[in-house]
Design a protein around this motif. Structure first.
Motif, PDB file in Angstrom:
ATOM      1  N   LEU A  65       0.843  -1.193   0.000  1.00 20.86           N
ATOM      2  CA  LEU A  65       0.000   0.000   0.000  1.00 20.86           C
ATOM      3  C   LEU A  65       0.881   1.247   0.000  1.00 20.86           C
ATOM      4  N   GLU A  66       0.492   2.238  -0.767  1.00 21.91           N
ATOM      5  CA  GLU A  66       1.257   3.465  -0.834  1.00 21.91           C
ATOM      6  C   GLU A  66       0.985   4.337   0.389  1.00 21.91           C
ATOM      7  N   GLU A  67       2.033   5.002   0.874  1.00 19.98           N
ATOM      8  CA  GLU A  67       1.895   5.914   2.014  1.00 19.98           C
ATOM      9  C   GLU A  67       0.825   6.948   1.706  1.00 19.98           C
ATOM     10  N   GLY A  68      -0.059   7.185   2.688  1.00 22.02           N
ATOM     11  CA  GLY A  68      -1.129   8.150   2.504  1.00 22.02           C
ATOM     12  C   GLY A  68      -2.432   7.546   2.026  1.00 22.02           C
ATOM     13  N   THR A  69      -2.380   6.265   1.607  1.00 21.96           N
ATOM     14  CA  THR A  69      -3.602   5.609   1.133  1.00 21.96           C
ATOM     15  C   THR A  69      -4.214   4.711   2.201  1.00 21.96           C
ATOM     16  N   TYR A  70      -3.629   4.710   3.390  1.00 27.68           N
ATOM     17  CA  TYR A  70      -4.160   3.905   4.486  1.00 27.68           C
ATOM     18  C   TYR A  70      -3.838   4.600   5.811  1.00 27.68           C
ATOM     19  N   SER A  71      -4.584   4.253   6.846  1.00 29.12           N
ATOM     20  CA  SER A  71      -4.331   4.825   8.168  1.00 29.12           C
ATOM     21  C   SER A  71      -4.958   3.933   9.232  1.00 29.12           C
ATOM     22  N   THR A  72      -4.691   4.270  10.499  1.00 29.73           N
ATOM     23  CA  THR A  72      -5.183   3.495  11.641  1.00 29.73           C
ATOM     24  C   THR A  72      -6.059   4.370  12.516  1.00 29.73           C
ATOM     25  N   SER A  73      -7.131   3.785  13.059  1.00 27.24           N
ATOM     26  CA  SER A  73      -8.000   4.516  13.985  1.00 27.24           C
ATOM     27  C   SER A  73      -8.559   3.542  15.020  1.00 27.24           C
ATOM     28  N   PHE A  74      -9.267   4.101  16.019  1.00 29.45           N
ATOM     29  CA  PHE A  74      -9.793   3.292  17.124  1.00 29.45           C
ATOM     30  C   PHE A  74     -11.258   3.654  17.375  1.00 29.45           C
ATOM     31  N   GLN A  75     -12.075   2.638  17.593  1.00 28.91           N
ATOM     32  CA  GLN A  75     -13.521   2.809  17.701  1.00 28.91           C
ATOM     33  C   GLN A  75     -14.040   2.496  19.102  1.00 28.91           C
ATOM     34  N   SER A  76     -15.305   2.832  19.337  1.00 29.81           N
ATOM     35  CA  SER A  76     -16.074   2.380  20.510  1.00 29.81           C
ATOM     36  C   SER A  76     -15.573   2.903  21.844  1.00 29.81           C
ATOM     37  N   ARG A  77     -15.359   4.182  21.953  1.00 27.72           N
ATOM     38  CA  ARG A  77     -14.956   4.761  23.237  1.00 27.72           C
ATOM     39  C   ARG A  77     -16.165   4.903  24.155  1.00 27.72           C
ATOM     40  N   LEU A  78     -15.890   4.979  25.456  1.00 28.90           N
ATOM     41  CA  LEU A  78     -16.944   5.081  26.459  1.00 28.90           C
ATOM     42  C   LEU A  78     -16.502   6.059  27.535  1.00 28.90           C
ATOM     43  N   GLY A  79     -17.358   6.993  27.898  1.00 27.29           N
ATOM     44  CA  GLY A  79     -17.031   7.941  28.956  1.00 27.29           C
ATOM     45  C   GLY A  79     -16.202   9.108  28.452  1.00 27.29           C
ATOM     46  N   PHE A  80     -15.578   9.819  29.381  1.00 29.36           N
ATOM     47  CA  PHE A  80     -14.894  11.062  29.034  1.00 29.36           C
ATOM     48  C   PHE A  80     -13.384  11.014  29.226  1.00 29.36           C
ATOM     49  N   ASP A  81     -12.847   9.868  29.647  1.00 26.15           N
ATOM     50  CA  ASP A  81     -11.404   9.744  29.789  1.00 26.15           C
ATOM     51  C   ASP A  81     -10.739   9.696  28.415  1.00 26.15           C
ATOM     52  N   PRO A  82      -9.458  10.042  28.319  1.00 22.17           N
ATOM     53  CA  PRO A  82      -8.748   9.956  27.039  1.00 22.17           C
ATOM     54  C   PRO A  82      -8.652   8.507  26.563  1.00 22.17           C
ATOM     55  N   TRP A  83      -9.086   8.258  25.331  1.00 24.92           N
ATOM     56  CA  TRP A  83      -8.972   6.947  24.715  1.00 24.92           C
ATOM     57  C   TRP A  83      -7.980   7.043  23.559  1.00 24.92           C
ATOM     58  N   LEU A  84      -7.590   5.912  23.041  1.00 26.65           N
ATOM     59  CA  LEU A  84      -6.635   5.891  21.941  1.00 26.65           C
ATOM     60  C   LEU A  84      -7.146   6.698  20.757  1.00 26.65           C
ATOM     61  N   LEU A  85      -6.249   7.470  20.170  1.00 27.26           N
ATOM     62  CA  LEU A  85      -6.560   8.330  19.038  1.00 27.26           C
ATOM     63  C   LEU A  85      -5.850   7.815  17.786  1.00 27.26           C
ATOM     64  N   PRO A  86      -6.380   8.175  16.605  1.00 27.34           N
ATOM     65  CA  PRO A  86      -7.589   8.969  16.350  1.00 27.34           C
ATOM     66  C   PRO A  86      -8.844   8.101  16.428  1.00 27.34           C
ATOM     67  N   TYR A  87      -9.989   8.744  16.627  1.00 26.62           N
ATOM     68  CA  TYR A  87     -11.247   8.021  16.712  1.00 26.62           C
ATOM     69  C   TYR A  87     -11.742   7.655  15.308  1.00 26.62           C
ATOM     70  N   THR A  88     -12.307   6.472  15.177  1.00 27.52           N
ATOM     71  CA  THR A  88     -12.768   6.001  13.877  1.00 27.52           C
ATOM     72  C   THR A  88     -13.860   6.873  13.284  1.00 27.52           C
TER      73      THR A  88
END
Length: 344
Positions: A241-264
């Motif tokens: 895959l070429e750079e810039g054509t893919y990325s990583t994110s994280f889903q399903s956060r709960l509450g107001f504490d900091p969760w893994l970023l970026p959000y899906t």
């Protein structure tokens, strides 16, 4: 010693009704490794707030994805179990961390078949407190209390095993063949940032500063964030895959504490606003399609993408009971059963 396998997945309510969903959510959210705050505060949050509103909302979501045969997660896991059993000589049982298909029942099933040594197989490629660790801890508690004669060893996280990356990459390639997409998003289940720090065996490596996950460390053996990023990197490398054509994110956060970023959800929205018209999304934290992948990602994600101008939104299924995945797990199990080769 007679050997046996216990596959363990997350779990599911018995039905998509508010009553059953409430019971399931209560068990799930009261787990101290899922919501890792003091018991009094956790009880107040879960029983005093969440269980008063969430069951009805979640039941509606489950109803959207429920199959005639039952919960997709359970049905798929049972298919996986049955196909593996046909390829291995040792008994294979299935259990869920939460819900009525308990780990205790799974262990008892194996004991009743004369099994004395169990390979505990959490169906999670990456290690996390709220997934693998809670399974390991509960299983050990059950062993001490009910099965002291059993010898139990567990499969380590297999996120970076070359044969797993090959199977995952080939599945993604096959499902995207002929599809139009400008960007491939790797979306993983989210966890609070504090879970990452708590899992740091060095107590000093994890800085959450963008560099620690790519700096070699013993902490990576139990670092969920590193392991997710590594899956993305390895698959992208294999698929060229070429750079810039893919990325990583994280889903399903709960509450107001900091969760893994970026959000899906915000990443999907951003991609659409930036002019991406065709995107694909894959969820490599799961091996079986479930509420998160079928409703949150496939349905809600598509709705978000279309609202900001996106056109084609393609979801890649989990490995589920794909033949190549069944063959791989069966191979690992047979190696362990016949030669004591460590899995993971």
């Amino acid at each position: 010693m007679k050997k046996g396998i216990l596959l363990v997945n997350l779990g599911s309510p018995d039905s998509p009704t508010p009553k059953d969903v409430k019971k399931y959510l209560g068990e799930f959210l009261m787990d101290e490794r899922v919501i890792d705050i003091p018991l009094v505060a956790r009880t107040a949050l879960v029983k005093g707030i969440i269980l008063k509103t969430r069951p009805k909302q979640s039941a509606a979501a489950y109803q959207k994805i429920w199959w005639p045969e039952g919960s997709p997660l359970i049905v798929i896991s049972e298919r996986l179990q049955n196909k593996i059993q046909k390829q291995v000589e040792v008994p294979v049982a299935l259990a869920m961390r939460y819900g009525s298909m308990t780990i205790k029942k799974g262990l008892q099933e194996l004991v009743d078949k004369g099994v004395e040594e169990v390979l505990l197989f959490p169906l999670y490629p990456q290690f996390a407190m709220a997934t693998t660790e809670t399974i390991l801890v509960l299983t050990e508690e059950l062993r001490k209390a009910h099965f002291p004669q059993l010898k139990i060893e567990s499969v380590r996280a297999f996120y970076n095993k070359p044969d797993y990356i090959e199977v995952l990459s080939d599945s993604i390639k096959r499902h995207l063949e002929g599809k139009k997409y400008e960007h491939l998003l790797f979306s993983y289940h989210g966890v609070p940032e504090r879970h990452i720090r708590k899992s740091d065996v060095t107590k000093s490596h994890c800085k959450m500063d963008g560099s620690c996950c790519v700096t070699p460390s013993k902490a990576h053996e139990f670092c969920y964030r590193h392991q997710c990023l590594e899956v993305t990197r390895l698959v992208a490398e294999r698929l060229q895959l070429e750079e810039g054509t893919y990325s990583t994110s994280f889903q399903s956060r709960l509450g107001f504490d900091p969760w893994l970023l970026p959000y899906t959800d915000r990443t999907i929205e951003r991609l659409g606003k930036q002019g991406v018209k065709n995107m694909a999304i894959v969820t490599p934290a799961f091996v079986s399609d479930c509420l998160e992948t079928l409703e949150e990602i496939a349905m809600e994600g598509q709705e978000i993408f279309h609202e900001v101008g996106g056109k084609e939104y393609t979801t890649v299924p989990c490995l589920n009971d794909d033949k190549a995945f069944v063959d791989l797990l069966s191979k690992w199990i047979n190696e362990w059963a016949t030669t004591d080769i460590e899995v993971g």
